[in-house]
Design an enzyme around this catalytic site. Structure first.
Site, PDB file in Angstrom:
ATOM      1  N   THR A  40       0.832  -1.209   0.000  1.00  0.00           N
ATOM      2  CA  THR A  40       0.000   0.000   0.000  1.00  0.00           C
ATOM      3  C   THR A  40       0.863   1.253   0.000  1.00  0.00           C
ATOM      4  O   THR A  40       0.559   2.238  -0.688  1.00  0.00           O
ATOM      5  CB  THR A  40      -0.933   0.003   1.223  1.00  0.00           C
ATOM      6  OG1 THR A  40      -1.775  -1.151   1.167  1.00  0.00           O
ATOM      7  CG2 THR A  40      -1.792   1.258   1.261  1.00  0.00           C
ATOM      8  N   HIS A  43       2.018   1.887  -3.432  1.00  0.00           N
ATOM      9  CA  HIS A  43       0.953   2.536  -4.218  1.00  0.00           C
ATOM     10  C   HIS A  43       0.909   4.034  -3.929  1.00  0.00           C
ATOM     11  O   HIS A  43       0.762   4.855  -4.847  1.00  0.00           O
ATOM     12  CB  HIS A  43      -0.408   1.910  -3.892  1.00  0.00           C
ATOM     13  CG  HIS A  43      -0.633   0.569  -4.503  1.00  0.00           C
ATOM     14  ND1 HIS A  43      -0.781   0.375  -5.860  1.00  0.00           N
ATOM     15  CD2 HIS A  43      -0.726  -0.666  -3.941  1.00  0.00           C
ATOM     16  CE1 HIS A  43      -0.972  -0.909  -6.105  1.00  0.00           C
ATOM     17  NE2 HIS A  43      -0.927  -1.559  -4.953  1.00  0.00           N
TER      18      HIS A  43
END
EC number: 1.1.1.103
Length: 341
Positions: A40, A43
């Site tokens: 994450t 990202h």
């Protein structure tokens, strides 16, 4: 205090100074020792479409960590100064039907640490005491720092009975590899993991899988024949989010097979639903960790001999965070741990 933040709406993460977080009556303050970089966080670094829709800027990011309790809110019981803790990154509302029914991992109002509110890539983190988990003395800081993703692996793997079963894990990212290791540890017969990244398949081999299969070079049906499997896999763990990988998993499942899905497809995904219907497959979606049953099982698995140390491949002091993100983005890493000591 020093913190890693998303300061601009563009690619990158930046070191900055931010105010120390304020302590509420039901909170604890944690002095961070070690953090790990999650997919994450990559990202968010890349500033992809999901991040642009989700992450407020500026924002202190990060949600995988271990640290020491240094302050306690006046309403908090059960924690002491000096306790070593990690914490559940999903902060729940406490009043929706699922929260009140004891299914807090399914809270419809979840707020994510390091996603929707300031995270753990900082010298200090404040979270509700409810979310904190004491780390047993015989579990290292490094392993405690990866409890968040390890919890995803444990929640996914332990969704179904595994003893004596044949398991296919689709996706050899760090969470997929840890899930495969859990399956072997608790008594699955054959645990096969499939991917196209040879570096991570080698990591999976070090973690003890039965077979790590590069599906760009090998056929899963041939592997099943080699292992003496006359029927399909009993349990499938979809950890990749890649539509072709999920379709391949469906093709390889036995009738009545059970599938747990943690991988998030990048967009709408079409599959052959005839595979699901006529094979009588059961598909379960996985989000986060069960609070806090998964956390207790994580500690117990490590204390009972599950060795996760090979999955931690890179270690950097926090001032070298860029090297850590570079390693994660290269695809040639397992878990990357950043030290704040």
């Amino acid at each position: 205090m020093k913190a890693l933040s998303k300061l601009k709406a563009e690619e990158g993460i930046w070191m900055t100074d931010v105010p120390q977080p304020e302590l509420g009556h039901n909170d604890i303050m944690i002095k961070i020792r070690k953090t790990a970089i999650c997919g994450t966080d990559v990202h968010i670094y890349n500033w992809d479409e999901w991040s642009q829709k989700t992450i407020p800027v500026p924002m202190v990011v990060g949600h995988e960590y271990v640290g020491e309790v240094v302050a306690i809110g006046q309403e908090v019981k059960g924690f002491n100064i000096g306790d070593r803790v990690s914490g559940e990154g999903h902060i729940t509302c406490g009043h929706c039907r699922n929260c009140r029914g004891g299914r807090t991992h399914l809270c419809r109002n979840t707020v994510g640490v390091g996603v929707n509110r300031p995270g753990s890539f900082a010298e200090y983190l404040v979270i509700p005491a409810f979310n904190a988990f004491k780390i047993p003395d015989n579990i290292s800081d490094e392993l405690a720092a990866i409890f968040d993703p390890f919890g995803n692996a444990v929640h996914t793997a332990l969704s179904f009975d595994l003893v004596g079963e044949d398991v296919l894990v689709s996706g050899a990212g760090p969470i997929g590899i840890m899930a495969a290791a859990v399956c072997k540890h608790v008594g699955a017969r054959h645990v096969v993991i499939a991917d196209v990244n040879e570096y991570r398949l080698d990591l999976a081999r070090k973690m003890g899988v039965t077979r790590a299969v590069n599906v760009s070079k090998e056929n899963l049906n041939d592997v099943m024949t080699e292992l003496g499997m006359t029927e399909g896999f009993d349990v499938g763990l979809e950890m990749s989010g890649a539509p072709p990988a999920f379709r391949s998993l469906l093709n390889s499942m036995n009738h009545g097979g059970r599938i747990a899905m943690l991988g998030i497809p990048p967009s709408d995904m079409s599959i052959d639903w005839n595979q699901v219907i006529f094979k009588g497959l059961f598909i379960k979606g996985i989000y986060g960790r069960e609070m806090f049953e998964t956390w207790y099982k994580m500690a117990a698995l490590i204390q009972s001999g599950l060795d996760l140390t090979p999955i931690i491949t890179h270690r950097f002091p926090i001032d070298e965070f860029q090297q850590g993100f570079d390693a994660m983005r290269s695809g040639k890493s397992g878990k990357v741990v950043l030290s704040w000591d």
